[in-house]
Design an enzyme around this catalytic site. Sequence first.
Site, PDB file in Angstrom:
ATOM      1  N   HIS A  14      10.931 116.721  39.854  1.00 29.75           N
ATOM      2  CA  HIS A  14      10.423 117.702  40.120  1.00 29.75           C
ATOM      3  C   HIS A  14       8.743 118.185  38.924  1.00 29.75           C
ATOM      4  O   HIS A  14       8.965 117.579  37.963  1.00 29.75           O
ATOM      5  CB  HIS A  14      11.595 118.685  39.442  1.00 29.75           C
ATOM      6  N   HIS A  16       4.383 117.620  40.079  1.00 32.18           N
ATOM      7  CA  HIS A  16       3.465 118.105  41.090  1.00 32.18           C
ATOM      8  C   HIS A  16       2.615 117.150  40.611  1.00 32.18           C
ATOM      9  O   HIS A  16       2.323 117.625  39.177  1.00 32.18           O
ATOM     10  CB  HIS A  16       3.079 119.595  41.172  1.00 32.18           C
ATOM     11  N   HIS A 194      11.170 126.104  45.641  1.00 30.80           N
ATOM     12  CA  HIS A 194      11.128 127.009  44.439  1.00 30.80           C
ATOM     13  C   HIS A 194      11.706 127.971  44.944  1.00 30.80           C
ATOM     14  O   HIS A 194      11.344 128.844  45.742  1.00 30.80           O
ATOM     15  CB  HIS A 194       9.054 126.714  43.973  1.00 30.80           C
ATOM     16  N   GLU A 197      13.010 131.301  40.025  1.00 32.47           N
ATOM     17  CA  GLU A 197      11.961 130.486  38.422  1.00 32.47           C
ATOM     18  C   GLU A 197      11.415 132.002  38.470  1.00 32.47           C
ATOM     19  O   GLU A 197      11.798 132.854  37.085  1.00 32.47           O
ATOM     20  CB  GLU A 197      10.675 129.495  39.223  1.00 32.47           C
ATOM     21  N   ASP A 275       7.410 119.426  35.301  1.00 31.91           N
ATOM     22  CA  ASP A 275       7.046 119.775  36.687  1.00 31.91           C
ATOM     23  C   ASP A 275       5.391 119.731  36.419  1.00 31.91           C
ATOM     24  O   ASP A 275       5.464 118.952  37.211  1.00 31.91           O
ATOM     25  CB  ASP A 275       7.374 121.796  35.811  1.00 31.91           C
ATOM     26  N   ASP A 276       4.294 120.188  35.133  1.00 29.79           N
ATOM     27  CA  ASP A 276       3.153 120.359  35.821  1.00 29.79           C
ATOM     28  C   ASP A 276       3.160 119.427  34.060  1.00 29.79           C
ATOM     29  O   ASP A 276       2.119 120.298  33.019  1.00 29.79           O
ATOM     30  CB  ASP A 276       3.012 121.300  35.791  1.00 29.79           C
TER      31      ASP A 276
END
Length: 335
Positions: A14, A16, A194, A197, A275-276
């Site tokens: 996961h 991005h 997703h 969340e 994630d980021d």
Amino acid sequence: MIEFLKQMPKAELHLHIEGSLEPELMFRLAKRNHIPLPFDSEEQIREAYRFSDLQSFLNIYYQSACVLQTEEDFYDMTRAYIEHCRLQNIIHTEIFFDPQTHMDRGIDFGTVVRGIHQALDEGRHKYNISSHLILCFLRHLGPGLAMKTLDQALTYKDKIIGVGLDSSELGFPPDQFKEVFKKAMDNGFLTVAHAGEEGPPEYIRQALDVLKVKRIDHGVRCIEDPKLMHRLVEEEIPLTVCPLSNVKLKVFHQMRDHNILSLLEKGLKVTVNSDDPAYFGGYLNENLMALHEELGMNRDQAVRLAKNSFNACFLEPEEKRTAVLSLETYVKKSE
Ligand code: HPA
Ligand code: ZN
């Protein structure tokens, strides 16, 4: 323990790729492409990166992506992430990209895919890091535009293994994307989404029942629904959990409140992901270290999380077995 976590072979499921764009490269690309940015110092960036929820992050994340213009830009960004994989012993990665963010600005779909793919190919040949690419639809742009995006992706099917669903969750339930995901599956794409969340457990259920996804991204709100929890255990549905992201976006107030280890102990197939990372203060190893330092994650739990990451990935069964074996060999050697 910290050294054990750092050296442990692991997979990331996961991530991005646009969220791996570090401020330094962002400034460099802005200059190269003559794009004005709303901040011009590290200090202003730090200030801007204080988020109150998912949407407050997405606003800045989409704005920053404007510096990405050419194939070389997408290549440079992805190469930098692969370098982090090398340093963190991530031996396999499945990365998301958001083509709609770029097509909206007049960038060609192929420019995005080719740039990212070239860097992934190099990672495979130079460092033996395997990878897959997953196209994410932006749920706030709706199913019609998602369908158009899918049509473009068909030309690049050899470079994209699956599709996912990201962006603003609340008010955009997964079932709106039923036809898009059906067509994606009919064309051989694997599916993830997703859900859970910021959105309720019902969105996780929809992602499973309506979109037929193989994994849930985030999914931490499943804990509010015992029946759903039971189902996730029974059906061995992997959750790609992102601890530092969840704290930054206030899904949990502090790391000590995070439920990832409770989910693991209840038998869910949870994995740890970043994630980021450029926005949330760390890559995969920093997430693992935070779990150890603030939640008391022990070695056995860390190994189970890493094993889940290999079992939940989209590699072929034989490749998965090899990856799990490398983890088991590592654990034995470290005893
Ligand atoms: N949630 C939804 N969309 C996203 C995220 C996320 O955590 N990161 C990048 N796009
Ligand atoms: Zn995400």
